[in-house]
Design a protein around this motif. Structure first.
Motif, PDB file in Angstrom:
ATOM      1  N   ILE A   1      -0.855  11.478   3.932  1.00  0.00           N
ATOM      2  CA  ILE A   1      -0.034  12.637   4.268  1.00  0.00           C
ATOM      3  C   ILE A   1       1.159  11.903   4.835  1.00  0.00           C
ATOM      4  O   ILE A   1       0.809  10.989   5.984  1.00  0.00           O
ATOM      5  CB  ILE A   1      -0.632  13.637   5.268  1.00  0.00           C
ATOM      6  CG1 ILE A   1      -1.804  14.407   4.347  1.00  0.00           C
ATOM      7  CG2 ILE A   1       0.617  14.639   5.439  1.00  0.00           C
ATOM      8  CD1 ILE A   1      -2.368  15.645   5.383  1.00  0.00           C
ATOM      9  N   HIS A   2       2.362  12.182   4.394  1.00  0.00           N
ATOM     10  CA  HIS A   2       3.455  11.654   5.160  1.00  0.00           C
ATOM     11  C   HIS A   2       3.823  12.193   6.560  1.00  0.00           C
ATOM     12  O   HIS A   2       3.966  13.349   6.667  1.00  0.00           O
ATOM     13  CB  HIS A   2       4.952  11.791   4.120  1.00  0.00           C
ATOM     14  CG  HIS A   2       6.141  11.955   4.641  1.00  0.00           C
ATOM     15  ND1 HIS A   2       7.102  11.082   4.266  1.00  0.00           N
ATOM     16  CD2 HIS A   2       6.573  12.642   5.753  1.00  0.00           C
ATOM     17  CE1 HIS A   2       8.253  11.317   4.861  1.00  0.00           C
ATOM     18  NE2 HIS A   2       8.112  12.354   5.916  1.00  0.00           N
ATOM     19  N   CYS A   3       3.784  11.506   7.584  1.00  0.00           N
ATOM     20  CA  CYS A   3       3.976  12.084   8.933  1.00  0.00           C
ATOM     21  C   CYS A   3       4.778  11.096   9.711  1.00  0.00           C
ATOM     22  O   CYS A   3       4.547   9.733   9.803  1.00  0.00           O
ATOM     23  CB  CYS A   3       2.767  12.082   9.790  1.00  0.00           C
ATOM     24  SG  CYS A   3       1.195  13.133   8.878  1.00  0.00           S
TER      25      CYS A   3
ATOM     26  N   ILE B   1       0.475   8.153   6.697  1.00  0.00           N
ATOM     27  CA  ILE B   1       1.599   7.374   5.877  1.00  0.00           C
ATOM     28  C   ILE B   1       2.955   7.507   6.825  1.00  0.00           C
ATOM     29  O   ILE B   1       3.319   8.532   7.081  1.00  0.00           O
ATOM     30  CB  ILE B   1       1.953   7.923   4.596  1.00  0.00           C
ATOM     31  CG1 ILE B   1       0.655   7.320   3.756  1.00  0.00           C
ATOM     32  CG2 ILE B   1       3.111   7.040   3.917  1.00  0.00           C
ATOM     33  CD1 ILE B   1       0.923   7.903   2.314  1.00  0.00           C
ATOM     34  N   HIS B   2       3.428   6.338   7.399  1.00  0.00           N
ATOM     35  CA  HIS B   2       4.556   6.032   8.073  1.00  0.00           C
ATOM     36  C   HIS B   2       3.973   5.934   9.442  1.00  0.00           C
ATOM     37  O   HIS B   2       4.495   4.867  10.177  1.00  0.00           O
ATOM     38  CB  HIS B   2       5.642   7.027   7.708  1.00  0.00           C
ATOM     39  CG  HIS B   2       6.138   7.356   6.590  1.00  0.00           C
ATOM     40  ND1 HIS B   2       6.236   6.087   5.715  1.00  0.00           N
ATOM     41  CD2 HIS B   2       6.280   8.331   5.859  1.00  0.00           C
ATOM     42  CE1 HIS B   2       6.672   6.529   4.437  1.00  0.00           C
ATOM     43  NE2 HIS B   2       6.733   8.026   4.331  1.00  0.00           N
ATOM     44  N   ASN B   3       3.555   7.016  10.070  1.00  0.00           N
ATOM     45  CA  ASN B   3       3.038   7.167  11.425  1.00  0.00           C
ATOM     46  C   ASN B   3       4.270   6.625  12.400  1.00  0.00           C
ATOM     47  O   ASN B   3       3.798   5.759  13.130  1.00  0.00           O
ATOM     48  CB  ASN B   3       1.805   6.320  11.387  1.00  0.00           C
ATOM     49  CG  ASN B   3       0.807   6.566  12.686  1.00  0.00           C
ATOM     50  OD1 ASN B   3       1.028   7.430  13.385  1.00  0.00           O
ATOM     51  ND2 ASN B   3      -0.278   5.638  13.069  1.00  0.00           N
TER      52      ASN B   3
ATOM     53  N   SER C   1       6.009  -1.055   1.478  1.00  0.00           N
ATOM     54  CA  SER C   1       7.487  -0.817   1.442  1.00  0.00           C
ATOM     55  C   SER C   1       8.223   0.520   1.519  1.00  0.00           C
ATOM     56  O   SER C   1       9.383   0.705   2.029  1.00  0.00           O
ATOM     57  CB  SER C   1       8.123  -1.819   0.252  1.00  0.00           C
ATOM     58  OG  SER C   1       7.496  -1.326  -0.927  1.00  0.00           O
ATOM     59  N   ASP C   2       7.429   1.359   1.109  1.00  0.00           N
ATOM     60  CA  ASP C   2       7.989   2.549   0.763  1.00  0.00           C
ATOM     61  C   ASP C   2       9.104   2.583  -0.272  1.00  0.00           C
ATOM     62  O   ASP C   2      10.065   3.298  -0.525  1.00  0.00           O
ATOM     63  CB  ASP C   2       8.527   3.392   2.006  1.00  0.00           C
ATOM     64  CG  ASP C   2       8.386   5.001   1.757  1.00  0.00           C
ATOM     65  OD1 ASP C   2       7.955   5.459   0.850  1.00  0.00           O
ATOM     66  OD2 ASP C   2       9.037   5.595   2.722  1.00  0.00           O
ATOM     67  N   TRP C   3       9.168   1.453  -1.118  1.00  0.00           N
ATOM     68  CA  TRP C   3      10.019   1.090  -2.105  1.00  0.00           C
ATOM     69  C   TRP C   3       9.958   2.432  -2.900  1.00  0.00           C
ATOM     70  O   TRP C   3       9.196   3.107  -3.254  1.00  0.00           O
ATOM     71  CB  TRP C   3       9.461   0.156  -3.314  1.00  0.00           C
ATOM     72  CG  TRP C   3      10.433  -0.298  -4.044  1.00  0.00           C
ATOM     73  CD1 TRP C   3      11.702  -0.695  -4.021  1.00  0.00           C
ATOM     74  CD2 TRP C   3      10.175  -0.572  -5.670  1.00  0.00           C
ATOM     75  NE1 TRP C   3      12.228  -1.087  -5.259  1.00  0.00           N
ATOM     76  CE2 TRP C   3      11.455  -0.900  -6.373  1.00  0.00           C
ATOM     77  CE3 TRP C   3       8.894  -0.257  -6.433  1.00  0.00           C
ATOM     78  CZ2 TRP C   3      11.260  -1.149  -7.587  1.00  0.00           C
ATOM     79  CZ3 TRP C   3       9.027  -0.714  -7.730  1.00  0.00           C
ATOM     80  CH2 TRP C   3      10.041  -1.111  -8.232  1.00  0.00           C
TER      81      TRP C   3
ATOM     82  N   THR D   1       0.799  -1.305   0.080  1.00  0.00           N
ATOM     83  CA  THR D   1       0.028  -0.090  -0.078  1.00  0.00           C
ATOM     84  C   THR D   1       0.975   1.151  -0.115  1.00  0.00           C
ATOM     85  O   THR D   1       0.282   2.485   0.155  1.00  0.00           O
ATOM     86  CB  THR D   1      -0.999   0.203   1.299  1.00  0.00           C
ATOM     87  OG1 THR D   1      -0.234  -0.432   2.504  1.00  0.00           O
ATOM     88  CG2 THR D   1      -2.289  -0.962   1.222  1.00  0.00           C
ATOM     89  N   HIS D   2       2.229   1.034  -0.222  1.00  0.00           N
ATOM     90  CA  HIS D   2       3.015   2.690  -0.192  1.00  0.00           C
ATOM     91  C   HIS D   2       4.164   2.190  -0.901  1.00  0.00           C
ATOM     92  O   HIS D   2       5.195   1.483  -0.460  1.00  0.00           O
ATOM     93  CB  HIS D   2       3.391   2.980   1.183  1.00  0.00           C
ATOM     94  CG  HIS D   2       3.838   4.372   0.975  1.00  0.00           C
ATOM     95  ND1 HIS D   2       2.935   5.469   0.419  1.00  0.00           N
ATOM     96  CD2 HIS D   2       4.916   5.090   0.987  1.00  0.00           C
ATOM     97  CE1 HIS D   2       3.649   6.512   0.300  1.00  0.00           C
ATOM     98  NE2 HIS D   2       5.073   6.243   0.911  1.00  0.00           N
ATOM     99  N   THR D   3       4.235   2.570  -2.263  1.00  0.00           N
ATOM    100  CA  THR D   3       5.378   2.481  -3.074  1.00  0.00           C
ATOM    101  C   THR D   3       5.671   3.854  -3.809  1.00  0.00           C
ATOM    102  O   THR D   3       4.597   4.445  -4.085  1.00  0.00           O
ATOM    103  CB  THR D   3       5.446   1.471  -4.175  1.00  0.00           C
ATOM    104  OG1 THR D   3       4.630   1.791  -5.280  1.00  0.00           O
ATOM    105  CG2 THR D   3       5.051  -0.021  -3.560  1.00  0.00           C
TER     106      THR D   3
ATOM    107  N   GLY E   1      -0.181  11.201  -0.597  1.00  0.00           N
ATOM    108  CA  GLY E   1       0.755  10.263  -0.632  1.00  0.00           C
ATOM    109  C   GLY E   1       2.109  10.688   0.238  1.00  0.00           C
ATOM    110  O   GLY E   1       1.553  10.916   1.362  1.00  0.00           O
ATOM    111  N   CYS E   2       3.190  10.641  -0.225  1.00  0.00           N
ATOM    112  CA  CYS E   2       4.104  11.436   0.687  1.00  0.00           C
ATOM    113  C   CYS E   2       4.298  12.725   0.401  1.00  0.00           C
ATOM    114  O   CYS E   2       5.522  13.257   0.061  1.00  0.00           O
ATOM    115  CB  CYS E   2       5.376  10.577   0.494  1.00  0.00           C
ATOM    116  SG  CYS E   2       5.768   9.168   1.451  1.00  0.00           S
ATOM    117  N   ILE E   3       3.198  13.531   0.576  1.00  0.00           N
ATOM    118  CA  ILE E   3       3.315  14.916   0.363  1.00  0.00           C
ATOM    119  C   ILE E   3       3.566  15.188   2.043  1.00  0.00           C
ATOM    120  O   ILE E   3       2.945  14.658   2.870  1.00  0.00           O
ATOM    121  CB  ILE E   3       1.913  15.678   0.167  1.00  0.00           C
ATOM    122  CG1 ILE E   3       0.696  15.071   0.789  1.00  0.00           C
ATOM    123  CG2 ILE E   3       1.722  15.398  -1.226  1.00  0.00           C
ATOM    124  CD1 ILE E   3      -0.479  15.855   0.648  1.00  0.00           C
TER     125      ILE E   3
HETATM  126 ZN   LIG Z   1       7.006   9.326   3.094  1.00  0.00          ZN
END
Ligand SMILES: [Zn+2]
Ligand SMILES: [Zn+2]
Length: 487
Positions: A304-306, A335-337, A401-403, A59-61, A252-254
């Motif tokens: 949102i990337h946090c 995202i990440h949390n 994975s944040d690949w 769910t996150h690449t 996303g990774c904003i």
């Molecule tokens: Zn990020």
């Protein structure tokens, strides 16, 4: 019709449920069986005693970067600057540019980044970008500096190393001006890698919040060409634009903040190794308040990337506000949390926030003398990557994975989730698989179509040599076959 048989098919609908055979018509599962049936006019596909799960969903690449960098120089295993220079000198350009990634100055003996002058020696005429492992800083050479349009003069004593906004401008420039064909090729490379590692769907971030939509339209138009299903995230903050392109989600990774490695993740208490430094909140409360309110009003799912607790609490405050005033089932994402308290988790649970986690971050940065302990100290390290605490609260938790940050490999993620350094945050193997199957499907509102092996669901499977639920080293299990839409 096809009958897949001679395997243990875990439904992932409830723990312990499995089938012995699955009948597929075109792309759909039409029947499940506890014993292999005798059927007429059906192609029998013998899976040779393997263990079958719903196809993994990451769910996150960042598939563009992942695909691009798998064509560029991988610096993950270097131990000195000489190694770096050697690999670079053998690297072929992509659209006239040199890409290198996965660089970690802490892992090489010189403990520093290469300089622009050093890169100039190898590539006097081609622009080079060498990105740090977390993507939050980079080094560029002199010709790149000349070609990139900077908003203001570069920092004093510039030696090629760029972070914060500079890093964003440099990487955006490198990612632009590629031909459509090159871009599609890069996504195809990503899709092929995803299938190879057992995924049938991956969420991918597109573009970055500082620039435009980049390839969103191109990829959307060509979705049918890829062997894997892409769920697209336009990494923009312009709501009108997101609606115009018909996206059900935005972001996303904003970035609300940076990363721990670069000391830019925003903290409520200062960094342990930099007692004056609280990290950076990249945007004001007012910015996020307006953005979240408008996106929510327009029924967009927000991501949102946090990373640090200050960033999480900044965003959570406005998620709470919109959900309190106008509750909707939009499954907004953090995202990440990565660093958060029990209280914050309780708040997330109350307003149905989704937590998109990267279990591999724990493998990389937790543990004795790891990055977390160095920058956060022991006590706060216990509050990183709180998989079990999130799961137990019934918060929607998914795996990613944040690949290109970590490898696109769900088995590694599942393995990491069961072996978290903090024992209290470990998941059972069943829970960990859910992060990459049924839970992941919910994140994109696909819970009636993906993530489960059951009648009516899409025929997406991953067939493994060993049983995830019975084996210790999950990351080493061999993938025998991946079936996407019945093929
Ligand atoms: Zn990020
Ligand atoms: Zn990301």
């Amino acid at each position: 019709m096809k009958l897949f048989h001679n395997a243990k098919f875990y439904s992932m609908r409830k723990e312990g449920e499995f089938f012995s055979a699955v009948l597929v018509n075109n792309d759909k599962i039409v029947e499940t069986f506890n014993k292999t049936p005798e059927l007429q006019n059906v192609e029998y596909i013998d899976l040779q005693n393997c263990f079958v799960y719903p196809g993994f969903i990451d769910t996150h690449t960042h598939s563009f970067e992942g695909g691009l960098y798998s064509l560029g120089a991988d610096l993950e295993h270097v131990s000195s600057l000489n190694d770096v220079f050697e690999i670079l000198s053998e690297t072929k350009p992509i659209s006239g540019k040199i890409f290198a990634f996965h660089f970690d100055e802490n892992k090489i003996k010189e403990k520093r980044f290469p300089t622009n002058k050093e890169l100039d020696k190898i590539f006097p005429d081609l622009p080079v970008i060498l990105r740090r492992v977390d993507g939050h800083s980079c080094v560029v050479n002199s010709i790149a500096v000349k070609k990139i349009k900077w908003e203001k003069p570069l920092p004093k004593f510039f030696s090629g190393h760029l972070n914060k906004r500079w890093n964003g401008i440099a990487s955006t420039w490198f990612h632009q001006n590629l031909s459509d064909e090159a871009i599609l090729d890069i996504y195809l490379k990503a899709a092929e890698k995803a299938i190879k590692t057992g995924h049938t769907t991956i969420h991918t971030m597109i573009g970055d919040a500082h620039s435009d939509l980049m390839h969103y339209r191109l990829i959307k138009k060509n979705l049918h060409r890829f062997p894997v299903e892409f769920i697209l995230y336009p990494q923009i903050t312009d709501i009108k634009q997101a609606l115009e392109i018909g996206s059900p989600r935005i972001g996303g990774c904003i970035v609300a903040d940076g990363s721990f490695g670069s000391h830019t993740a925003a903290l409520l208490q200062p960094y342990k190794d930099e007692p004056e430094n609280y990290g950076v909140l990249y945007k004001t409360d007012k910015f996020w308040e307006d953005f979240i309110k408008e996106a929510h009003l327009n029924n967009l799912q927000i991501a949102i990337h946090c990373i640090g607790d200050a960033a999480i609490s900044q965003i959570l405050k406005f998620y709470e506000e919109v959900q309190r005033e106008n509750p909707k089932d939009l499954r907004h994402e953090i995202i990440h949390n990565e660093l958060c308290s029990d209280k914050m988790l309780d708040r997330m649970q109350k307003i149905n926030i989704s937590s998109v986690m990267q279990p591999m971050f724990d493998r990389l940065w937790a543990g004795k003398n790891g990055l977390y302990e160095k920058v956060l100290g022991k006590e706060r390290t216990l509050r990183t990557n709180r998989l079990a605490s999130i799961y137990q609260r019934g918060i929607l938790i998914t795996g990613g994975s944040d690949w290109y940050i970590t490898d696109l490999n769900a088995l590694k993620g599942i393995n990491a989730a069961t072996k978290m350094h903090n024992k209290n945050e470990r998941l059972s193997s069943y829970q960990a698989v859910k992060l990459y199957t049924s839970n992941a499907a919910k994140l994109s509102f696909d819970e009636n179509r993906l993530g489960i092996i059951e009648k009516g669901y899409q025929a997406d499977f991953v067939c493994l040599e060993n049983d995830i639920f019975q084996i210790e080293e999950i990351n080493k299990i061999k993938i025998n076959k991946v079936v996407k839409k019945g093929i």
